[in-house]
Design a protein around this motif. Structure first.
Motif, PDB file in Angstrom:
ATOM      1  N   ILE A 149       6.718  67.012   7.406  1.00 14.73           N
ATOM      2  CA  ILE A 149       7.999  66.612   6.856  1.00 14.73           C
ATOM      3  C   ILE A 149       8.453  67.693   5.887  1.00 14.73           C
ATOM      4  CG2 ILE A 149       9.198  64.900   5.463  1.00 14.73           C
ATOM      5  CD1 ILE A 149       7.143  62.858   6.536  1.00 14.73           C
ATOM      6  N   ALA A 150       9.657  68.199   6.094  1.00 16.52           N
ATOM      7  CA  ALA A 150      10.217  69.210   5.207  1.00 16.52           C
ATOM      8  C   ALA A 150      11.164  68.512   4.234  1.00 16.52           C
ATOM      9  CB  ALA A 150      10.949  70.282   5.999  1.00 16.52           C
ATOM     10  N   ARG A 151      10.776  68.497   2.987  1.00 17.51           N
ATOM     11  CA  ARG A 151      11.557  67.842   1.947  1.00 17.51           C
ATOM     12  C   ARG A 151      12.475  68.858   1.277  1.00 17.51           C
ATOM     13  NH1 ARG A 151      11.159  67.586  -3.493  1.00 17.51           N
ATOM     14  NH2 ARG A 151       9.254  68.823  -3.538  1.00 17.51           N
ATOM     15  N   PRO A 152      13.784  68.560   1.196  1.00 13.18           N
ATOM     16  CA  PRO A 152      14.686  69.474   0.489  1.00 13.18           C
ATOM     17  C   PRO A 152      14.316  69.564  -0.992  1.00 13.18           C
ATOM     18  CG  PRO A 152      15.913  67.780   1.696  1.00 13.18           C
ATOM     19  CD  PRO A 152      14.470  67.401   1.752  1.00 13.18           C
ATOM     20  N   GLU A 199       4.337  65.422   2.861  1.00 13.84           N
ATOM     21  CA  GLU A 199       3.599  64.151   2.940  1.00 13.84           C
ATOM     22  C   GLU A 199       2.101  64.347   2.713  1.00 13.84           C
ATOM     23  OE1 GLU A 199       3.136  65.944   6.970  1.00 13.84           O
ATOM     24  OE2 GLU A 199       4.648  65.947   5.415  1.00 13.84           O
ATOM     25  N   LEU A 200       1.664  65.601   2.720  1.00 14.55           N
ATOM     26  CA  LEU A 200       0.244  65.911   2.531  1.00 14.55           C
ATOM     27  C   LEU A 200      -0.115  65.879   1.046  1.00 14.55           C
ATOM     28  CD1 LEU A 200       0.109  68.875   5.059  1.00 14.55           C
ATOM     29  CD2 LEU A 200      -0.736  66.542   5.420  1.00 14.55           C
ATOM     30  N   PRO A 201      -1.393  65.710   0.722  1.00 16.26           N
ATOM     31  CA  PRO A 201      -1.781  65.670  -0.698  1.00 16.26           C
ATOM     32  C   PRO A 201      -1.574  67.020  -1.378  1.00 16.26           C
ATOM     33  CG  PRO A 201      -3.713  65.532   0.741  1.00 16.26           C
ATOM     34  CD  PRO A 201      -2.517  65.493   1.623  1.00 16.26           C
ATOM     35  N   GLU A 202      -1.344  66.984  -2.701  1.00 15.91           N
ATOM     36  CA  GLU A 202      -1.197  68.219  -3.485  1.00 15.91           C
ATOM     37  C   GLU A 202      -2.397  69.121  -3.245  1.00 15.91           C
ATOM     38  OE1 GLU A 202       1.128  69.427  -5.616  1.00 15.91           O
ATOM     39  OE2 GLU A 202       2.478  67.731  -5.351  1.00 15.91           O
ATOM     40  N   GLY A 203      -2.135  70.423  -3.100  1.00 17.19           N
ATOM     41  CA  GLY A 203      -3.213  71.380  -2.906  1.00 17.19           C
ATOM     42  C   GLY A 203      -3.606  71.594  -1.456  1.00 17.19           C
ATOM     43  N   HIS A 204      -3.084  70.797  -0.543  1.00 15.03           N
ATOM     44  CA  HIS A 204      -3.398  70.963   0.882  1.00 15.03           C
ATOM     45  C   HIS A 204      -2.814  72.301   1.344  1.00 15.03           C
ATOM     46  CE1 HIS A 204      -3.492  70.287   5.204  1.00 15.03           C
ATOM     47  NE2 HIS A 204      -4.305  69.251   4.977  1.00 15.03           N
ATOM     48  N   PRO A 205      -3.576  73.084   2.134  1.00 15.53           N
ATOM     49  CA  PRO A 205      -3.105  74.419   2.536  1.00 15.53           C
ATOM     50  C   PRO A 205      -1.833  74.410   3.406  1.00 15.53           C
ATOM     51  CG  PRO A 205      -5.156  73.856   3.669  1.00 15.53           C
ATOM     52  CD  PRO A 205      -4.911  72.792   2.639  1.00 15.53           C
ATOM     53  N   GLU A 206      -1.532  73.319   4.064  1.00 13.98           N
ATOM     54  CA  GLU A 206      -0.327  73.264   4.901  1.00 13.98           C
ATOM     55  C   GLU A 206       0.893  72.739   4.139  1.00 13.98           C
ATOM     56  OE1 GLU A 206      -0.911  71.555   8.760  1.00 13.98           O
ATOM     57  OE2 GLU A 206      -2.908  72.447   8.928  1.00 13.98           O
ATOM     58  N   ARG A 207       0.700  72.420   2.876  1.00  5.83           N
ATOM     59  CA  ARG A 207       1.818  71.989   2.034  1.00  5.83           C
ATOM     60  C   ARG A 207       2.300  73.220   1.276  1.00  5.83           C
ATOM     61  NH1 ARG A 207       2.070  66.790  -2.002  1.00  5.83           N
ATOM     62  NH2 ARG A 207       4.178  67.204  -2.726  1.00  5.83           N
ATOM     63  N   LYS A 208       3.515  73.672   1.583  1.00  2.66           N
ATOM     64  CA  LYS A 208       4.011  74.895   0.949  1.00  2.66           C
ATOM     65  C   LYS A 208       5.535  74.898   0.901  1.00  2.66           C
ATOM     66  CE  LYS A 208       3.215  77.104   5.355  1.00  2.66           C
ATOM     67  NZ  LYS A 208       2.366  78.012   6.069  1.00  2.66           N
ATOM     68  N   PHE A 209       6.063  75.758   0.054  1.00  2.00           N
ATOM     69  CA  PHE A 209       7.503  75.910  -0.080  1.00  2.00           C
ATOM     70  C   PHE A 209       7.990  77.017   0.847  1.00  2.00           C
ATOM     71  CE2 PHE A 209       6.277  73.865  -4.003  1.00  2.00           C
ATOM     72  CZ  PHE A 209       7.269  72.907  -4.154  1.00  2.00           C
ATOM     73  N   LYS A 210       9.162  76.829   1.402  1.00  2.00           N
ATOM     74  CA  LYS A 210       9.747  77.805   2.314  1.00  2.00           C
ATOM     75  C   LYS A 210      11.193  78.019   1.904  1.00  2.00           C
ATOM     76  CE  LYS A 210       9.524  80.173   6.169  1.00  2.00           C
ATOM     77  NZ  LYS A 210       8.642  81.282   6.348  1.00  2.00           N
ATOM     78  N   GLY A 211      11.577  79.259   1.717  1.00  2.00           N
ATOM     79  CA  GLY A 211      12.955  79.586   1.367  1.00  2.00           C
ATOM     80  C   GLY A 211      13.688  80.155   2.562  1.00  2.00           C
TER      81      GLY A 211
END
Length: 111
Positions: free
Chosen positions: A8-11, A77-89
Motif C-alpha cells: 500500500i502506497a500512502r500519500p 501497512e508493514l511494521p516500522e523498520g521493515h526493509p520493504e517499507r520506504k519512502f519514494k519521491g
C-alpha cells in the motif's frame, strides 16, 4: 485460492515530508536524479515576464506548466523498520494546466 502480497502506497503530506528525514531524502534523490539526466536546462531559467515579452516580440507561442512533486510511503501497512517499507519521491509534469504567454489554456492535438 492464493492471495498475492500487495503493498500500500500512502500519500505523504508536505508537512510530514519536512518532518521525516527519510521522506525528505527520497524527494532530494528524485530531484537529483532528474537534474543528473538533464531533464531540463536550469541554465536557461529566467523570469516569466521576460519570456512573455520575448515571445510577443518574436510572434511566437510559448507554454508554461508546473512540476508537481509527490511523495509516497510504500509498504505503509508493514511494521516500522521493515526493509520493504520506504519512502519514494516522484516529480511529474502537470499537463492538465499548461498555459501560453497570454495565460490561455494550451490546446494540444490528441494523439
Amino acid at each position: 485460492m492464493m492471495v498475492e502480497d500487495s503493498a500500500i502506497a500512502r500519500p505523504v503530506s508536505r508537512r510530514e515530508r519536512r518532518a521525516v528525514v527519510k521522506a525528505m531524502q527520497a524527494m532530494d534523490k528524485e530531484w537529483s536524479r532528474l537534474r543528473a539526466i538533464r531533464t531540463w536546462d536550469e541554465d536557461l531559467v529566467c523570469e516569466w515576464k521576460d519570456v512573455v515579452r520575448r515571445a510577443r516580440q518574436d510572434g511566437r507561442i510559448v507554454h508554461v506548466g508546473r512540476l508537481i512533486d509527490l511523495c509516497m510511503e510504500k509498504g505503509s501497512e508493514l511494521p516500522e523498520g521493515h526493509p520493504e517499507r520506504k519512502f519514494k519521491g516522484r516529480v511529474v509534469f502537470g499537463g492538465d494546466n499548461v498555459r501560453d504567454q497570454d495565460w490561455n489554456i494550451a490546446m494540444f492535438q490528441e494523439l
